[in-house]
Scaffold this motif. Structure first.
Motif, PDB file in Angstrom:
ATOM      1  N   UNK B   7       0.864  -1.184   0.000  1.00 28.77           N
ATOM      2  CA  UNK B   7       0.000   0.000   0.000  1.00 28.77           C
ATOM      3  C   UNK B   7       0.896   1.229   0.000  1.00 28.77           C
ATOM      4  N   UNK B   8       0.642   2.122  -0.940  1.00 29.88           N
ATOM      5  CA  UNK B   8       1.416   3.370  -1.038  1.00 29.88           C
ATOM      6  C   UNK B   8       0.529   4.535  -0.607  1.00 29.88           C
ATOM      7  N   UNK B   9       0.947   5.240   0.419  1.00 29.33           N
ATOM      8  CA  UNK B   9       0.277   6.480   0.815  1.00 29.33           C
ATOM      9  C   UNK B   9       0.946   7.608   0.055  1.00 29.33           C
ATOM     10  N   UNK B  41      -1.813  18.125   8.989  1.00 29.20           N
ATOM     11  CA  UNK B  41      -2.663  17.828  10.144  1.00 29.20           C
ATOM     12  C   UNK B  41      -3.798  16.863   9.798  1.00 29.20           C
ATOM     13  N   UNK B  42      -4.062  16.702   8.489  1.00 29.64           N
ATOM     14  CA  UNK B  42      -5.135  15.798   8.070  1.00 29.64           C
ATOM     15  C   UNK B  42      -4.624  14.393   7.756  1.00 29.64           C
ATOM     16  N   UNK B  43      -3.435  14.085   8.189  1.00 27.20           N
ATOM     17  CA  UNK B  43      -2.845  12.810   7.777  1.00 27.20           C
ATOM     18  C   UNK B  43      -2.678  11.831   8.936  1.00 27.20           C
ATOM     19  N   UNK B  44      -3.729  11.677   9.723  1.00 20.43           N
ATOM     20  CA  UNK B  44      -3.625  10.798  10.888  1.00 20.43           C
ATOM     21  C   UNK B  44      -3.340   9.348  10.509  1.00 20.43           C
ATOM     22  N   UNK B  45      -3.896   8.909   9.389  1.00 17.79           N
ATOM     23  CA  UNK B  45      -3.709   7.513   8.990  1.00 17.79           C
ATOM     24  C   UNK B  45      -2.224   7.226   8.792  1.00 17.79           C
ATOM     25  N   UNK B  46      -1.519   8.165   8.169  1.00 20.81           N
ATOM     26  CA  UNK B  46      -0.084   7.987   7.926  1.00 20.81           C
ATOM     27  C   UNK B  46       0.686   8.073   9.246  1.00 20.81           C
ATOM     28  N   UNK B  47       0.286   8.998  10.091  1.00 20.12           N
ATOM     29  CA  UNK B  47       0.972   9.165  11.370  1.00 20.12           C
ATOM     30  C   UNK B  47       0.875   7.902  12.218  1.00 20.12           C
ATOM     31  N   UNK B  48      -0.286   7.261  12.203  1.00 19.18           N
ATOM     32  CA  UNK B  48      -0.462   6.036  12.994  1.00 19.18           C
ATOM     33  C   UNK B  48       0.463   4.938  12.495  1.00 19.18           C
ATOM     34  N   UNK B  49       0.713   4.916  11.178  1.00 20.57           N
ATOM     35  CA  UNK B  49       1.524   3.846  10.601  1.00 20.57           C
ATOM     36  C   UNK B  49       3.017   4.075  10.812  1.00 20.57           C
ATOM     37  N   UNK B  50       3.447   5.302  10.527  1.00 20.31           N
ATOM     38  CA  UNK B  50       4.897   5.532  10.468  1.00 20.31           C
ATOM     39  C   UNK B  50       5.407   6.422  11.598  1.00 20.31           C
TER      40      UNK B  50
END
Lengths: 171, 89
Positions: B7-9, B41-50
């Motif tokens: 999966x590529x963000x 600030x709208x990138x919580x999904x990425x923050x949780x992963x990396x």
């Protein structure tokens, strides 16, 4: 709406009816955090789907419809998924979800081809070259077979939310 | 439908993301794109992963690797799926 004058009638359509299997499609599906291409069949494989076609984000019907869906708790239901679709871009969908505080998923179909497939196109008077879906709701089982269908016959017109809710209880 | 392992963000029109896409395509790897918004600030999904909010970021379920930074990702893809991975190791 009860208005003291005639409203615009929309032409007859040959949209999917109860018992029909709706066409599959794949479009960007926007949630509160990202979007990715998802097919309708991938959703119905998981659980029944209530597919809500709505006017473009920013138009008041889109706001009304999603406020009502949020307030009725449809998005918290365990056994079925309420998913929207409009011609708006993923960025506009993300704004709508944030502004309305709606934890929903919305398909983005700027080409309006899905509405064409479902025969629910609304050609917009006064916006050259722009068409969008007319308001419509389809409750689908795991095989994409229509269990409940409502398509606007007037412009504007809103879903019969109680009827949709009754259909959701049967999914 | 089979879910791809990778999966590529990504951010639309981000050259660092396109750099990774080029590599994925060069190695003919199946991947899923998840687009995030320009506002960090709208990138919580990425923050949780990396743990960071930067993109590109990838998750490779076939190796259990999650990483961000295009230079790191390209090096990882080369080592895992490129010529070097086929040759010696």
């Amino acid at each position: 709406m009860d208005l003291p004058f005639e409203v615009v009638d929309l032409p007859e359509t040959d949209h999917p009816e109860v018992g029909d299997r709706v066409p599959d499609f794949e479009r960007p599906l926007v949630n509160t955090e990202f979007w990715e291409d998802v097919s309708l069949s991938a959703l119905t494989d998981e659980a029944p789907v209530v597919l809500v076609f709505h006017p473009m984000d920013g138009a008041f019907p889109a706001t009304y419809i999603w406020s009502e869906i949020r307030d009725r708790g449809w998005l918290d239901r365990e056994h079925c998924q309420v998913v929207g679709l409009s011609v708006s871009s993923p960025y506009e969908h993300a704004d709508l979800l944030e502004r309305q505080g709606v934890d929903a998923r919305l398909y983005s179909d700027p080409s309006n081809e899905v509405a064409e497939q479902f025969d629910v196109v609304n050609d917009l008077d006064g916006m050259a070259g722009v068409s969008e879906p007319r308001p419509a709701v389809f409750a689908l089982d795991g095989e994409r077979v229509v269990q409940y269908a409502w398509v606007a016959e007037e412009w504007p017109e809103f879903p019969d939310y109680d009827a949709v809710e009754a259909a959701m209880d049967e999914l | 439908m089979n879910d791809p392992a990778i999966t590529l963000y990504r951010l639309q029109a981000c050259p660092f993301c396109e750099r990774v896409v080029r590599k994925l395509e060069a190695y003919d790897l199946d991947y899923r794109s998840r687009f995030v918004e320009p506002m960090h600030s709208d990138r919580d999904a990425v923050a949780r992963l990396t743990g960071k909010r930067s993109v590109p970021a990838i998750v490779d379920e076939s190796t259990g690797v999650t990483m961000s930074e295009s230079g790191n990702i390209v090096a990882y893809l080369e080592a895992t799926y490129g010529e070097r991975s086929k040759g010696g190791a």
